[in-house]
Write a protein that holds these residues in place. Structure first.
Motif, PDB file in Angstrom:
ATOM      1  N   PHE A 236       0.825  -1.118  -0.099  1.00 49.40           N
ATOM      2  CA  PHE A 236      -0.144   0.028  -0.040  1.00 49.40           C
ATOM      3  C   PHE A 236       0.836   0.987   0.153  1.00 49.40           C
ATOM      4  N   LEU A 237       1.958   1.183   0.821  1.00 46.72           N
ATOM      5  CA  LEU A 237       2.689   2.395   1.094  1.00 46.72           C
ATOM      6  C   LEU A 237       3.633   2.850  -0.300  1.00 46.72           C
ATOM      7  N   ARG A 238       4.192   1.713  -0.789  1.00 50.39           N
ATOM      8  CA  ARG A 238       5.168   1.688  -1.885  1.00 50.39           C
ATOM      9  C   ARG A 238       4.527   2.804  -2.947  1.00 50.39           C
ATOM     10  N   PRO A 239       3.393   2.932  -3.482  1.00 46.93           N
ATOM     11  CA  PRO A 239       3.266   3.784  -4.673  1.00 46.93           C
ATOM     12  C   PRO A 239       3.351   4.965  -4.034  1.00 46.93           C
ATOM     13  N   HIS A 240       3.481   5.556  -2.618  1.00 45.78           N
ATOM     14  CA  HIS A 240       3.280   6.906  -2.151  1.00 45.78           C
ATOM     15  C   HIS A 240       4.665   7.008  -1.536  1.00 45.78           C
ATOM     16  N   PHE A 241       5.825   6.443  -1.867  1.00 49.74           N
ATOM     17  CA  PHE A 241       6.770   6.289  -1.489  1.00 49.74           C
ATOM     18  C   PHE A 241       7.652   7.678  -1.350  1.00 49.74           C
ATOM     19  N   ASP A 242       7.372   8.489  -2.516  1.00 51.24           N
ATOM     20  CA  ASP A 242       8.322   9.832  -2.817  1.00 51.24           C
ATOM     21  C   ASP A 242       7.302  11.051  -1.822  1.00 51.24           C
ATOM     22  N   GLU A 243       5.941  10.691  -1.407  1.00 56.22           N
ATOM     23  CA  GLU A 243       5.431  11.594  -0.540  1.00 56.22           C
ATOM     24  C   GLU A 243       5.708  11.390   0.841  1.00 56.22           C
ATOM     25  N   LEU A 244       6.150  10.412   1.210  1.00 60.81           N
ATOM     26  CA  LEU A 244       6.285  10.007   2.387  1.00 60.81           C
ATOM     27  C   LEU A 244       7.382  10.808   3.127  1.00 60.81           C
ATOM     28  N   SER A 245       7.542  11.100   4.422  1.00 59.96           N
ATOM     29  CA  SER A 245       8.952  11.895   4.884  1.00 59.96           C
ATOM     30  C   SER A 245       9.786  11.121   4.924  1.00 59.96           C
ATOM     31  N   HIS A 246      11.196  11.385   5.264  1.00 58.39           N
ATOM     32  CA  HIS A 246      12.480  10.801   5.325  1.00 58.39           C
ATOM     33  C   HIS A 246      12.612   9.684   6.023  1.00 58.39           C
ATOM     34  N   ASP A 247      11.963  10.022   7.305  1.00 59.45           N
ATOM     35  CA  ASP A 247      12.005   9.019   8.388  1.00 59.45           C
ATOM     36  C   ASP A 247      11.011   7.731   7.922  1.00 59.45           C
ATOM     37  N   SER A 248       9.872   8.059   7.214  1.00 63.95           N
ATOM     38  CA  SER A 248       9.045   6.679   6.786  1.00 63.95           C
ATOM     39  C   SER A 248       9.700   6.013   5.739  1.00 63.95           C
ATOM     40  N   GLN A 249      10.327   6.914   4.752  1.00 62.11           N
ATOM     41  CA  GLN A 249      10.940   6.139   3.576  1.00 62.11           C
ATOM     42  C   GLN A 249      11.880   5.068   4.206  1.00 62.11           C
ATOM     43  N   VAL A 250      12.780   5.540   5.215  1.00 59.42           N
ATOM     44  CA  VAL A 250      13.588   4.712   5.929  1.00 59.42           C
ATOM     45  C   VAL A 250      12.835   3.400   6.565  1.00 59.42           C
ATOM     46  N   ARG A 251      11.771   3.647   7.202  1.00 63.64           N
ATOM     47  CA  ARG A 251      11.293   2.687   7.989  1.00 63.64           C
ATOM     48  C   ARG A 251      10.215   1.587   6.985  1.00 63.64           C
ATOM     49  N   LEU A 252      10.207   2.147   5.983  1.00 64.42           N
ATOM     50  CA  LEU A 252       9.326   1.412   4.749  1.00 64.42           C
ATOM     51  C   LEU A 252       9.696  -0.141   4.932  1.00 64.42           C
ATOM     52  N   ASP A 253      10.926  -0.170   4.734  1.00 63.50           N
ATOM     53  CA  ASP A 253      11.557  -1.563   4.416  1.00 63.50           C
ATOM     54  C   ASP A 253      12.050  -2.340   5.691  1.00 63.50           C
TER      55      ASP A 253
END
Length: 323
Positions: free
Chosen positions: A73-90
């Motif tokens: 669900f979050l992958r398509p929104h990766f560029d919109e996420l905050s830096h911290d959330s981008q790191v946490r995604l994986d």
């Protein structure tokens, strides 16, 4: 305790924590009792306006199934996420749900709920927790975005929040916890279930100060034992233990200070009585017992203090014998 993140109101990098742990049972009743305990604790302190949020992270299978669904669900929104959330995604996508970034919160509002991915045993545990909370009359909100910052949590997790200017705007978490089955084994111990919570002491103190809560005062010490001279240290130790064995509170000096300093400590602790023993008293196997509220003082044999203390720490007895 220490944390490495940006300091906030009542949330410093070095802090003290009040913790409660219930180890050994995986019963959902213990989850409910633990939540009831922390709610009762705050209410006893006079803190109202509480909000309790609960969620379930399920068992390991539930979490694994949900983890992949959340990443998808979050992958398509990766560029919109905050830096911290981008790191946490994986690394730990569930932590994205806990992001305080406004844009992140908008995105995760439409995320799938972990409650839709619970296995049958996890669902049964979750249902019982809610049944027990209802039976205890505890008001709570089910919030599927509630997660804990530590990876070892599973099944029930919860937070207690309040609103106070001392802690910033909006709802602020003042306690959090949950179940952590498997943590003891992960740290090298046996397989053991556990559930608990933590309260940040500094944040709690700010909250109590802002609400002008009436805090309990320290109870006075019943008997302070003062000693000075060779051989008196052992007797002072024995006296303190004997006094406590009768059910009274007792304290003494452990810094080898002069009697004058010990008397000041007795005053600071609002001691009701003071027992003084020096080399002369030791030689006669006696001690001086003084009522600090009346100033009356008597000499008592040590054997009497060891065996009949309650008879001597009543004001009328001291006055009577002093006359």
């Amino acid at each position: 305790m220490f944390r490495y993140e940006r300091p906030q109101a009542g949330r410093m990098r070095q802090f003290h924590q009040i913790g409660v742990e219930a180890l050994g049972s995986d019963s959902p009743a213990v989850d409910a009792e633990t939540i009831a305990m922390v709610v009762d604790f705050f209410q006893t302190l006079g803190i109202s306006n509480l909000k309790v949020t609960v969620n379930s992270l399920g068992d390991q299978e539930s979490r694994q199934n949900y983890r992949q669904a959340l990443i998808d669900f979050l992958r398509p929104h990766f560029d919109e996420l905050s830096h911290d959330s981008q790191v946490r995604l994986d690394q730990n996508p569930l932590r994205v749900l806990d992001s305080k970034d406004a844009k992140d919160q908008e995105i995760v509002a439409g995320a799938p709920s972990i409650l839709d991915y619970l296995t049958e045993p996890a669902q049964a545990h979750w249902d019982k927790v809610k049944t027990f909370l209802d039976a205890l009359g505890i008001e709570y909100e089910v919030d599927a975005t509630t997660v804990r910052g530590l990876d070892y949590y599973n099944h029930t997790i919860f937070e207690v929040m309040t609103q106070s200017p001392a802690l910033g705007k909006g709802w602020t978490t003042i306690a959090g916890g949950g179940r952590y089955n498997g943590l003891v084994a992960e740290l090298g111990g046996p397989e053991m279930a556990g559930v608990g919570f933590g309260i940040g002491l500094e944040r709690l103190m700010l909250l109590l100060e802002d609400s002008q809560a009436a805090l309990p005062t320290a109870l006075p010490v019943d008997v302070y034992v003062a000693n000075q001279g060779a051989g008196t240290d052992v007797v002072a130790l024995q006296l303190v233990q004997a006094i406590r064995a009768f059910g009274y509170s007792a304290d003494r000096d452990y810094l080898d200070r002069k009697l004058k300093a010990q008397f000041k400590s007795a005053d600071r602790e609002n001691a009701r009585y003071i027992v003084t023993i020096g080399e002369r008293e030791l030689a006669s196997q006696s001690a001086n017992l003084k009522n600090l509220s009346t100033g009356k003082e008597i000499s008592v044999k040590l054997t009497e203090l060891y065996t009949n203390l309650p008879e001597y720490i009543e004001e009328e007895n001291i006055e009577e014998e002093a006359e």
